[in-house]
Design a protein around this motif. Structure first.
Motif, PDB file in Angstrom:
ATOM      1  N   CYS A 117      -6.663   4.367   4.870  1.00 47.58           N
ATOM      2  CA  CYS A 117      -7.554   5.331   5.543  1.00 47.58           C
ATOM      3  C   CYS A 117      -6.616   6.322   6.243  1.00 47.58           C
ATOM      4  N   ALA A 119      -6.067  10.007   6.370  1.00 48.37           N
ATOM      5  CA  ALA A 119      -6.150  11.355   6.946  1.00 48.37           C
ATOM      6  C   ALA A 119      -6.367  11.280   8.453  1.00 48.37           C
ATOM      7  N   PRO A 120      -5.734  12.169   9.223  1.00 49.82           N
ATOM      8  CA  PRO A 120      -4.912  13.311   8.810  1.00 49.82           C
ATOM      9  C   PRO A 120      -3.439  12.973   8.539  1.00 49.82           C
ATOM     10  N   GLY A 122      -1.323  10.610  10.619  1.00 46.17           N
ATOM     11  CA  GLY A 122      -0.496  10.135  11.744  1.00 46.17           C
ATOM     12  C   GLY A 122       0.228   8.840  11.400  1.00 46.17           C
ATOM     13  N   LYS A 123      -0.537   7.842  10.938  1.00 47.25           N
ATOM     14  CA  LYS A 123       0.086   6.550  10.624  1.00 47.25           C
ATOM     15  C   LYS A 123       0.998   6.702   9.404  1.00 47.25           C
ATOM     16  N   GLU A 141      -7.049   8.803   1.091  1.00 47.18           N
ATOM     17  CA  GLU A 141      -8.167   9.224   1.940  1.00 47.18           C
ATOM     18  C   GLU A 141      -9.386   9.375   1.042  1.00 47.18           C
ATOM     19  N   ARG A 146     -11.005  15.800   3.634  1.00 49.27           N
ATOM     20  CA  ARG A 146      -9.914  15.445   4.559  1.00 49.27           C
ATOM     21  C   ARG A 146      -8.584  15.230   3.835  1.00 49.27           C
ATOM     22  N   ASP A 185      -6.433   1.523   8.860  1.00 48.67           N
ATOM     23  CA  ASP A 185      -6.739   2.110  10.168  1.00 48.67           C
ATOM     24  C   ASP A 185      -8.203   2.542  10.041  1.00 48.67           C
TER      25      ASP A 185
HETATM   26  N1  SAM Z   1      -4.903   6.710   9.883  1.00 44.61           N
HETATM   27  C1  SAM Z   1      -5.270   8.053  10.282  1.00 44.61           C
HETATM   28  C2  SAM Z   1      -4.182   8.624  11.154  1.00 44.61           C
HETATM   29  O1  SAM Z   1      -3.454   7.869  11.784  1.00 44.61           O
HETATM   30  O2  SAM Z   1      -4.043   9.864  11.178  1.00 44.61           O
HETATM   31  C3  SAM Z   1      -6.623   8.079  10.976  1.00 44.61           C
HETATM   32  C4  SAM Z   1      -7.691   7.407  10.167  1.00 44.61           C
HETATM   33  S1  SAM Z   1      -9.287   7.463  10.823  1.00 44.61           S
HETATM   34  C5  SAM Z   1      -9.241   6.319  12.105  1.00 44.61           C
HETATM   35  C6  SAM Z   1     -10.217   6.641   9.607  1.00 44.61           C
HETATM   36  C7  SAM Z   1     -10.223   7.295   8.244  1.00 44.61           C
HETATM   37  O3  SAM Z   1     -11.050   6.501   7.369  1.00 44.61           O
HETATM   38  C8  SAM Z   1     -10.816   8.694   8.228  1.00 44.61           C
HETATM   39  O4  SAM Z   1      -9.914   9.593   7.639  1.00 44.61           O
HETATM   40  C9  SAM Z   1     -12.065   8.562   7.373  1.00 44.61           C
HETATM   41  O5  SAM Z   1     -12.317   9.685   6.590  1.00 44.61           O
HETATM   42  C10 SAM Z   1     -11.762   7.355   6.512  1.00 44.61           C
HETATM   43  N2  SAM Z   1     -12.966   6.660   6.021  1.00 44.61           N
HETATM   44  C11 SAM Z   1     -14.261   6.874   6.353  1.00 44.61           C
HETATM   45  N3  SAM Z   1     -15.079   6.059   5.659  1.00 44.61           N
HETATM   46  C12 SAM Z   1     -14.290   5.302   4.870  1.00 44.61           C
HETATM   47  C13 SAM Z   1     -14.542   4.291   3.902  1.00 44.61           C
HETATM   48  N4  SAM Z   1     -15.776   3.883   3.644  1.00 44.61           N
HETATM   49  N5  SAM Z   1     -13.487   3.767   3.264  1.00 44.61           N
HETATM   50  C14 SAM Z   1     -12.228   4.163   3.537  1.00 44.61           C
HETATM   51  N6  SAM Z   1     -11.933   5.112   4.445  1.00 44.61           N
HETATM   52  C15 SAM Z   1     -12.953   5.680   5.100  1.00 44.61           C
END
Ligand code: SAM
Length: 462
Positions: A117, A119-120, A122-123, A141, A146, A185
Motif C-alpha cells: 500500500c 502511495a505516496p 514515504g515507506k 498502489e 495515486r 501500511d
Molecule cells: N505507505 C504509504 C506511505 O508511507 O506513503 C501510505 C499508505 S496509506 C496509509 C494506505 C494506502 O492503501 C493508500 O495509498 C490507499 O490508496 C491504499 N489502499 C486503499 N484501499 C486499498 C486496498 N483495498 N488494498 C490495498 N491498498 C489500498
C-alpha cells in the motif's frame, strides 16, 4: 489547529495500554505540530549539506538513521533541494519501520521486498534507503489516481532497483512464495493523524473502524500467499483503534498461522509495547503525548511453513524489445557501472534495468501491471540520446554527463518551467544542478535555452 476529539472516540480507547486520556486530549488541543524530514543517503549524507533546511534542524529522530525534526515547517515547494529528491518530508513515528525491517531481516543479503500500500511513497523511499543494490523493491498502489505521485517520488529518490505496480492485493497470488518481506501500511480510520487533519476527526466513526478492520483482513489474506515461508510481514496503521491493530495481530496469528516477532525498543523512546488480547502477539504503539510524532502502530510477523509451491525463477523473457549494440554504445556513457544493467525498449523509450532484476521483471511483467521499472533513459534519435527526466534524477547517472550549476533563483525558474539564462560553453543536452544535486535537463541552443522540466511536476508557488 485546536482539535477537540469526539467522546465516543476517546471512550473507545479507554483501557488500551499506554492510553492516558488527559495527556492525549491535551496534546491534541495544544496546537503543537511536529515537522520531520528524512534524508536520501544516496544523494546527501549530511543534514547540514541540505542548506535550505539545515538552519531549522532541531534534532535527530532516535529510531531512524536519516530522520530529523525541524523547528518549523519551511516552504518545501520553494526548496530546489527538495525537488532533487535529497530528502522526503515524512512523519517521524512512521520512520520506525526502519527498526522493524532491520530487526526482522538481514539487509546485507539480496532480498525482495513488496510495499503493498505504497502511495505516496514515504515507506517505499525509506525501505529503498535500507536495502542493498542487489535487492528489489516492488512498490504497489491499487488506486490508479495515486500511482503517479508514487512513481514521481520513486523517480526523485533515484534508485534503479525498483518496480512500481498498480494492482489489487489479490493479483499478487500469481507470485506465490515470492517476497522475503511484505510491508502492509494498511488503509485505516486515520485517528493517528488527528493532530494534522481535522477532516479525519469528522469522518471518524465506530462503523468506519469496523469496515477498516474487515478491509485490512481481506488485504492481508489476499497478500500472504506471496510471502515466502520464513519471510516477514510488517503490518502498520496510523490508527489507535484496537480492532485495526491488536485484533488484526490476533487474527493473523489465529487464522493465518503467522508468528509474532518482538522488536527491541529503547525505554527512552517512549514507544508502548502491547500484546494482543488472545495470542499475546507483540505490537508497538506511538502516542503523541509520549513520542515526538503522530499516532502509529506497527507489528511484525514471520510466516510459518506451509505447503505452498515455491515461487519459481521465471522462464519468461521480458516482453520488451532489446537494443542493438550500436544503441547500447550510445546509452552506456550515461550510466556509472553501466555493465550492471541491461536495456529494453518500450515505445521507442530505452529503459535501464539492473541485471539482477531480469528474471523478476519478467515474472512481474507477466503477472501484474507495471507503471515503472528501472530507469527511463530516453529515446535515441539520429544516434543521439534525448534524455529522460528519470535519468537526471537517477543515482546511477554518470558524473561525466555535462552539467552546470545554477543559483537558487535560476533553479526555481527552472522548476517553474520558465525561461532561464545560463553562462556556459556547453551546447546541447546539459544537466542542471543546484548545490551538486541534479534537477533535470536543459538543451542549450545557439540563441536560447530550452527548459525540459516535466510539465506535470512544475511548481506554481510564487
Ligand atoms: N505507505 C504509504 C506511505 O508511507 O506513503 C501510505 C499508505 S496509506 C496509509 C494506505 C494506502 O492503501 C493508500 O495509498 C490507499 O490508496 C491504499 N489502499 C486503499 N484501499 C486499498 C486496498 N483495498 N488494498 C490495498 N491498498 C489500498
Amino acid at each position: 489547529m485546536l482539535n477537540y476529539l469526539p467522546q465516543i472516540f476517546l471512550e473507545s480507547l479507554e483501557g488500551l495500554k499506554g492510553f492516558d486520556k488527559d495527556a492525549f486530549e491535551k496534546v491534541h488541543q495544544s496546537g503543537q505540530q511536529v515537522t520531520s524530514v528524512r534524508l536520501n543517503p544516496f544523494k546527501i549524507n549530511n543534514i547540514l549539506a541540505a542548506t535550505s533546511i539545515a538552519e531549522n534542524v532541531e534534532g535527530k529522530i532516535p529510531w531512524t538513521s536519516n530522520g530529523f525534526y525541524l523547528s518549523q515547517r519551511p516552504s518545501f515547494t520553494l526548496d530546489p533541494v527538495f525537488h532533487s529528491g535529497a530528502y522526503y518530508v515524512q512523519e517521524a513515528s512512521s520512520m520506525f519501520l526502519e527498526q522493524a525491517l532491520q530487526q526482522c531481516t538481514d539487509l546485507s543479503q539480496p532480498i525482495k521486498v513488496l510495499d503493498l500500500c505504497a502511495a505516496p511513497g514515504g515507506k517505499s523511499t525509506l525501505i529503498q534507503s535500507l536495502i542493498n543494490d542487489k535487492s528489489l523493491l516492488v512498490c504497489n498502489e491499487v488506486i490508479k489516481t495515486r500511482v503517479n505521485i508514487l512513481a514521481e517520488n520513486i523517480t526523485k529518490w533515484g534508485a534503479a532497483n525498483t518496480i512500481v505496480t498498480n494492482n489489487n492485493p489479490k493479483d499478487f497470488e500469481r507470485l506465490p512464495n515470492c517476497f522475503d518481506v511484505i510491508v502492509v501500511d494498511a488503509p485505516c480510520s486515520g485517528s493517528g493523524l488527528f493532530r494534522k487533519d481535522n477532516e479525519a476527526i469528522e469522518e471518524w466513526s465506530l462503523q468506519n473502524v469496523y469496515s477498516c478492520n474487515q478491509r485490512q483482513q481481506r488485504i492481508l489474506a489476499d497478500i500472504l500467499p506471496a510471502l515466502k515461508e520464513g519471510g516477514s510481514l510488517i503490518y502498520s496503521t496510523c490508527s489507535y483503534s484496537e480492532s485495526e491493530n491488536e485484533a488484526i495481530a490476533d487474527w493473523l496469528t489465529n487464522e493465518e498461522g503467522m508468528l509474532s516477532t518482538r522488536i527491541n525498543i529503547q525505554a527512552e523512546w517512549n514507544i508502548i509495547e502491547t500484546q494482543s488480547p488472545k495470542n499475546g502477539a507483540y505490537g508497538y504503539r506511538f502516542y503523541p503525548d509520549k513520542v515526538k510524532g503522530e499516532g502509529f502502530f506497527i507489528a511484525v510477523f514471520t510466516k510459518g511453513e506451509k505447503a505452498i509451491p515455491a515461487w519459481q525463477k521465471s522462464a519468461y523473457k521480458t516482453k520488451s524489445e532489446k537494443l542493438v549494440a550500436k544503441e547500447i554504445d550510445i546509452i552506456r556513457p550515461y550510466l556509472k557501472d553501466s555493465l550492471d544493467f541491461f536495456f529494453i525498449k518500450q515505445k521507442e523509450e530505452v529503459i535501464a534495468i539492473p541485471s539482477h532484476m531480469e528474471s523478476e521483471l519478467a515474472s512481474i511483467q507477466f503477472s501484474l501491471y507495471i507503471k515503472k521499472a528501472g530507469i527511463k533513459m530516453g529515446s535515441i534519435i539520429r544516434n543521439e540520446l534525448i534524455p529522460h527526466h528519470e535519468l537526471a534524477l537517477s543515482t546511477s547517472i554518470n558524473a561525466s554527463v555535462p552539467s552546470i550549476v545554477v543559483d537558487k533563483v535560476t533553479a526555481l525558474q527552472y522548476l517553474r518551467r520558465q525561461e532561464i539564462k545560463v553562462t556556459t560553453d556547453f551546447k546541447g543536452w546539459v544537466l542542471l544542478t543546484y548545490q551538486d544535486l541534479p534537477l533535470g535537463w536543459i538543451k542549450i541552443l545557439p540563441n536560447r535555452v530550452n527548459n525540459y522540466y516535466p510539465k506535470d511536476w512544475r511548481i506554481f508557488n510564487k
